[in-house]
Design a protein around this motif. Structure first.
Motif, PDB file in Angstrom:
ATOM      1  N   LYS A  36       0.835  -1.204   0.000  1.00  0.00           N
ATOM      2  CA  LYS A  36       0.000   0.000   0.000  1.00  0.00           C
ATOM      3  C   LYS A  36       0.873   1.259   0.000  1.00  0.00           C
ATOM      4  CE  LYS A  36      -3.013   0.246   3.316  1.00  0.00           C
ATOM      5  NZ  LYS A  36      -3.791   0.565   4.526  1.00  0.00           N
ATOM      6  N   ILE A  37       1.913   1.254   0.833  1.00  0.00           N
ATOM      7  CA  ILE A  37       2.816   2.403   0.883  1.00  0.00           C
ATOM      8  C   ILE A  37       3.549   2.554  -0.446  1.00  0.00           C
ATOM      9  CG2 ILE A  37       4.955   3.277   1.915  1.00  0.00           C
ATOM     10  CD1 ILE A  37       3.928   2.171   4.584  1.00  0.00           C
ATOM     11  N   GLY A  38       4.016   1.462  -1.000  1.00  0.00           N
ATOM     12  CA  GLY A  38       4.704   1.519  -2.295  1.00  0.00           C
ATOM     13  C   GLY A  38       3.802   2.074  -3.379  1.00  0.00           C
ATOM     14  N   GLU A  39       2.557   1.645  -3.406  1.00  0.00           N
ATOM     15  CA  GLU A  39       1.609   2.152  -4.401  1.00  0.00           C
ATOM     16  C   GLU A  39       1.385   3.652  -4.215  1.00  0.00           C
ATOM     17  OE1 GLU A  39      -2.803   1.065  -6.134  1.00  0.00           O
ATOM     18  OE2 GLU A  39      -2.367   0.573  -4.043  1.00  0.00           O
ATOM     19  N   PRO A  48       6.830  13.316   0.464  1.00  0.00           N
ATOM     20  CA  PRO A  48       7.778  12.583   1.311  1.00  0.00           C
ATOM     21  C   PRO A  48       7.087  11.411   2.020  1.00  0.00           C
ATOM     22  CG  PRO A  48       7.284  14.740   2.254  1.00  0.00           C
ATOM     23  CD  PRO A  48       6.556  14.656   0.957  1.00  0.00           C
ATOM     24  N   TYR A  49       7.864  10.405   2.349  1.00  0.00           N
ATOM     25  CA  TYR A  49       7.330   9.215   3.023  1.00  0.00           C
ATOM     26  C   TYR A  49       6.561   9.583   4.292  1.00  0.00           C
ATOM     27  CZ  TYR A  49       7.161   5.204   6.086  1.00  0.00           C
ATOM     28  OH  TYR A  49       6.734   4.242   6.957  1.00  0.00           O
ATOM     29  N   GLU A  50       7.092  10.480   5.090  1.00  0.00           N
ATOM     30  CA  GLU A  50       6.441  10.827   6.365  1.00  0.00           C
ATOM     31  C   GLU A  50       5.037  11.379   6.129  1.00  0.00           C
ATOM     32  OE1 GLU A  50       5.992  10.655  10.323  1.00  0.00           O
ATOM     33  OE2 GLU A  50       7.720   9.906   9.234  1.00  0.00           O
ATOM     34  N   PHE A  51       4.841  12.147   5.073  1.00  0.00           N
ATOM     35  CA  PHE A  51       3.514  12.673   4.748  1.00  0.00           C
ATOM     36  C   PHE A  51       2.568  11.526   4.401  1.00  0.00           C
ATOM     37  CE2 PHE A  51       0.236  14.265   1.969  1.00  0.00           C
ATOM     38  CZ  PHE A  51      -0.181  15.430   2.604  1.00  0.00           C
ATOM     39  N   VAL A  52       3.040  10.594   3.590  1.00  0.00           N
ATOM     40  CA  VAL A  52       2.219   9.445   3.202  1.00  0.00           C
ATOM     41  C   VAL A  52       1.864   8.621   4.436  1.00  0.00           C
ATOM     42  CG1 VAL A  52       2.208   7.287   1.875  1.00  0.00           C
ATOM     43  CG2 VAL A  52       3.090   9.388   0.845  1.00  0.00           C
ATOM     44  N   LYS A  53       2.833   8.398   5.309  1.00  0.00           N
ATOM     45  CA  LYS A  53       2.603   7.644   6.543  1.00  0.00           C
ATOM     46  C   LYS A  53       1.538   8.321   7.400  1.00  0.00           C
ATOM     47  CE  LYS A  53       5.082   6.670  10.753  1.00  0.00           C
ATOM     48  NZ  LYS A  53       6.372   6.791  11.407  1.00  0.00           N
ATOM     49  N   GLN A  54       1.629   9.632   7.559  1.00  0.00           N
ATOM     50  CA  GLN A  54       0.644  10.359   8.358  1.00  0.00           C
ATOM     51  C   GLN A  54      -0.738  10.342   7.703  1.00  0.00           C
ATOM     52  OE1 GLN A  54       0.998  11.372  11.484  1.00  0.00           O
ATOM     53  NE2 GLN A  54       3.056  10.516  11.378  1.00  0.00           N
ATOM     54  N   ALA A  55      -0.787  10.342   6.379  1.00  0.00           N
ATOM     55  CA  ALA A  55      -2.076  10.248   5.671  1.00  0.00           C
ATOM     56  C   ALA A  55      -2.738   8.902   5.960  1.00  0.00           C
ATOM     57  CB  ALA A  55      -1.872  10.442   4.177  1.00  0.00           C
ATOM     58  N   ILE A  56      -1.954   7.831   5.989  1.00  0.00           N
ATOM     59  CA  ILE A  56      -2.490   6.502   6.310  1.00  0.00           C
ATOM     60  C   ILE A  56      -3.013   6.475   7.742  1.00  0.00           C
ATOM     61  CG2 ILE A  56      -1.863   4.073   6.669  1.00  0.00           C
ATOM     62  CD1 ILE A  56       0.144   4.435   4.329  1.00  0.00           C
ATOM     63  N   ILE A  57      -2.256   7.051   8.665  1.00  0.00           N
ATOM     64  CA  ILE A  57      -2.685   7.102  10.063  1.00  0.00           C
ATOM     65  C   ILE A  57      -3.958   7.923  10.199  1.00  0.00           C
ATOM     66  CG2 ILE A  57      -2.067   7.993  12.346  1.00  0.00           C
ATOM     67  CD1 ILE A  57       0.870   7.218  11.634  1.00  0.00           C
ATOM     68  N   SER A  58      -4.015   9.070   9.532  1.00  0.00           N
ATOM     69  CA  SER A  58      -5.203   9.925   9.601  1.00  0.00           C
ATOM     70  C   SER A  58      -6.437   9.210   9.074  1.00  0.00           C
ATOM     71  CB  SER A  58      -4.982  11.205   8.799  1.00  0.00           C
ATOM     72  OG  SER A  58      -3.945  11.961   9.372  1.00  0.00           O
TER      73      SER A  58
END
Length: 73
Positions: A36-39, A48-58
């Motif tokens: 999912k993160i790779g996609e 940036p990765y951190e933004f994507v990670k926070q979007a998943i958490i949100s």
């Protein structure tokens, strides 16, 4: 949900097993998480990765009903 059997490199399976244990996920769920993160990263190469990670958490917080209204001012 449809499932499929796939052949994976043993090193990937071992890493996913270790990371999954550390993050309370099964090995298949850890691989799904990485996919999912790779996609998301490929779809949004400028983020940036951190933004994507926070979007998943949100998104997970929203689905769990844990968001609170924000008061501007």
């Amino acid at each position: 949900m449809a499932t499929a059997s796939v052949r994976l490199d043993q090193d990937l399976v071992e890493k996913a097993t270790i990371m999954g244990r550390a993050l309370n996920r099964t090995m298949p769920k850890q691989i799904e998480h990485w996919a999912k993160i790779g996609e998301m990263m490929e779809d949004n190469p400028d983020l940036p990765y951190e933004f994507v990670k926070q979007a998943i958490i949100s998104k997970a917080e929203k689905e769990a009903g844990k968001l609170e209204p924000y008061d501007f001012g």
